[in-house]
Design a protein around this motif. Structure first.
Motif, short mmCIF file in Angstrom:
data_model
loop_
_atom_site.label_atom_id
_atom_site.label_comp_id
_atom_site.label_asym_id
_atom_site.label_seq_id
_atom_site.Cartn_x
_atom_site.Cartn_y
_atom_site.Cartn_z
N ASP A 162 -1.67 7.99 -14.76
CA ASP A 162 -0.29 8.33 -15.15
C ASP A 162 0.76 7.88 -14.14
OD1 ASP A 162 -1.27 9.58 -17.46
OD2 ASP A 162 -1.51 11.50 -16.41
N GLN A 163 0.40 6.91 -13.30
CA GLN A 163 1.38 6.38 -12.35
C GLN A 163 1.58 4.90 -12.62
OE1 GLN A 163 0.94 7.30 -8.20
NE2 GLN A 163 0.00 9.29 -8.58
N GLN A 164 2.79 4.43 -12.38
CA GLN A 164 3.07 3.00 -12.53
C GLN A 164 2.45 2.22 -11.40
OE1 GLN A 164 7.35 3.61 -12.20
NE2 GLN A 164 7.38 2.45 -10.29
N VAL A 165 2.29 0.93 -11.61
CA VAL A 165 1.72 0.06 -10.59
C VAL A 165 2.70 -0.05 -9.42
CG1 VAL A 165 0.96 -2.27 -10.04
CG2 VAL A 165 0.38 -1.27 -12.24
N ARG A 166 2.16 0.14 -8.23
CA ARG A 166 2.93 -0.11 -7.02
C ARG A 166 2.12 -1.04 -6.12
NH1 ARG A 166 5.01 5.27 -4.19
NH2 ARG A 166 2.86 5.99 -4.54
N TRP A 167 2.82 -1.84 -5.35
CA TRP A 167 2.15 -2.79 -4.45
C TRP A 167 2.04 -2.19 -3.06
CZ3 TRP A 167 0.05 -7.63 -5.44
CH2 TRP A 167 0.18 -8.06 -6.77
N TYR A 168 0.81 -2.14 -2.58
CA TYR A 168 0.57 -1.59 -1.24
C TYR A 168 0.37 -2.74 -0.26
CZ TYR A 168 -0.82 1.94 2.17
OH TYR A 168 -0.87 2.77 3.25
N LEU A 169 1.04 -2.65 0.87
CA LEU A 169 0.98 -3.69 1.90
C LEU A 169 0.26 -3.19 3.13
CD1 LEU A 169 1.97 -6.37 3.32
CD2 LEU A 169 3.97 -5.03 4.04
N TRP A 170 -0.66 -4.00 3.64
CA TRP A 170 -1.25 -3.80 4.97
C TRP A 170 -0.76 -4.93 5.86
CZ3 TRP A 170 -3.82 -3.04 0.45
CH2 TRP A 170 -4.51 -1.84 0.26
N ASP A 171 -0.11 -4.61 6.97
CA ASP A 171 0.26 -5.59 8.00
C ASP A 171 -0.80 -5.46 9.09
OD1 ASP A 171 1.28 -7.05 10.10
OD2 ASP A 171 3.29 -6.17 10.02
N ILE A 172 -1.66 -6.47 9.19
CA ILE A 172 -2.86 -6.36 10.02
C ILE A 172 -2.78 -7.36 11.17
CG2 ILE A 172 -5.38 -6.54 10.05
CD1 ILE A 172 -5.26 -5.96 7.00
#
Length: 395
Positions: A162-172
């Protein structure tokens, strides 16, 4: 000492239980009526604040992320249990419990799943819903590398029920003794995630970088963070603490979606081959200009071993100002002074060899040399424990 350790453990457990109970009660009262996305973000932000405050407490009393993880599960379960007999009062603490379960990585996620199962079995006539499925990476996982090759952006489209797509970022950052996630968080689009990463890396190192489909799942698995428990390096900021658990849980989802297939290709540079190549390059370049050290082979071998202590061969050949500065600190902290001086004296030539081998543009290669010659890096803070590996360094 054994008795004292038990006292410390008991005291920490008591503090964790009290702190988690207060946090759960606050979440139930204030945000449990909000959408799942807002509730999950609130859990992360409030945990980050608490853990940041804990960094100021005495070491023996200090709670780490692992201490609060299981305590949060227990406190949320207790909050559901205290609503026995009340019609819908269980719903708010239940949502807090499932939100906590959705951000915790393994093994804490297993504790949460087991706790939810026990709670449903002893619901006292109430029909509690099943635990919602955890987050998944839906769509193509993207990544990018900076121009030095040792800083990575990983961006993944994440969905939960029930959640919209969100983009998760990892700065590695792969310059230290392991790959460190120096920043992570949700962004509305991959372009927004890339822009945030480029700003953190800096214009010089991130110029003309773009996101592309992951083409090395083995390297991706080595880069993404995983729960380390007591072995974590420490030194997180409040912002890093806020995403401490979630970045690892979502990393699990990405690794599940991008699994290595077949046998990993070989042929990359490692410490053994680098020592041979560098020694040959030195002899071919400098034999007519200067006398090389009699123990050069030993020095070169030790330098190569010290260059990539994170064990990720795919980044062995990379060279950045930050990485050179960290290498100097490692060498001076690990070897006796005289031998360390000899190793550091080779670093300028080492950086030139890597630049020639990698066809590194001169404007990038030249930025590494001052740090190889001993210049301190202004963005690398050093305390009694060592360098701040979690610094978000702008190259």
């Amino acid at each position: 000492m054994a008795a004292y350790r038990e006292q410390v453990k008991t005291r920490r457990a008591s503090r964790a239980a009290e702190m988690a109970a207060d946090l759960v009660a606050d979440l139930v009262a204030v945000v449990a009526s909000q959408p799942d996305m807002i509730l999950e973000d609130a859990v992360c932000l409030r945990l980050g604040t608490l853990l940041g405050e804990e960094e100021q407490t005495p070491v023996d009393d200090r709670l780490g992320p692992h201490d609060l993880a299981d305590a949060m599960v227990a406190a949320a379960v207790a909050a559901v249990e205290t609503t026995t007999g009340e019609a819908d009062a269980w719903r708010a603490p239940w949502r807090v419990l499932t939100a906590v379960a959705g951000i915790l990585p393994y093994p804490h996620s297993e504790v949460a799943v087991d706790a939810i199962a026990r709670l449903r079995d002893t619901a006292g006539g109430r029909v509690l819903p099943a635990a919602p499925p955890g987050p998944v990476a839906t769509g193509t996982v993207l990544w990018s590398r900076d121009r030095y090759g040792s800083r990575f952006a990983v961006a993944a489209p994440i969905t939960t029920v029930d959640q919209q797509v969100r983009w998760y970022l990892w700065d590695i950052d792969a310059c230290g003794h392991q790959a460190f996630t120096v920043h992570s968080g949700f962004y509305p689009t991959p372009d927004a995630a890339l822009s945030a990463w480029q700003a953190g890396v800096g214009q010089i190192a991130a110029a003309d970088t773009e996101l592309a489909q992951v083409d090395d799942p083995w390297l991706l698995a080595e880069l993404l963070p995983a729960e380390e428990g007591l072995l974590r390096s420490g030194g997180e900021s409040v912002e890093q603490f806020a995403e401490y658990h979630r970045s690892k849980r979502l990393g699990e989802a990405v690794k599940q979606a991008v699994r290595p297939q077949g046998t990993r290709p070989g042929g990359g540079l490692n410490a053994a081959t680098a020592a041979v190549e560098f020694a040959g390059w030195l002899r071919g370049r400098d034999a007519d200009r200067q006398e090389l050290p009699e123990d050069m082979d030993e020095l070169v071998t030790e330098l190569a071993d010290s260059w990539c202590i994170n064990g990720i061969d795919a980044v062995f050949a990379t060279c950045s100002p930050h990485r050179v500065a960290l290498c100097v600190l490692h060498i001076r902290g690990y070897y006796i002074e005289e031998f360390a001086d000899q190793l550091v004296a080779l670093l300028p030539e080492w950086t030139r060899w890597l630049a020639a081998r990698n066809a590194t543009p001169p404007e990038l290669a030249d930025r590494c040399v001052p740090y190889a010659e001993g210049k301190p890096h202004s963005q690398v803070e050093v305390d009694d424990i060592g360098p701040d590996y979690l610094a978000r360094v702008t190259e």
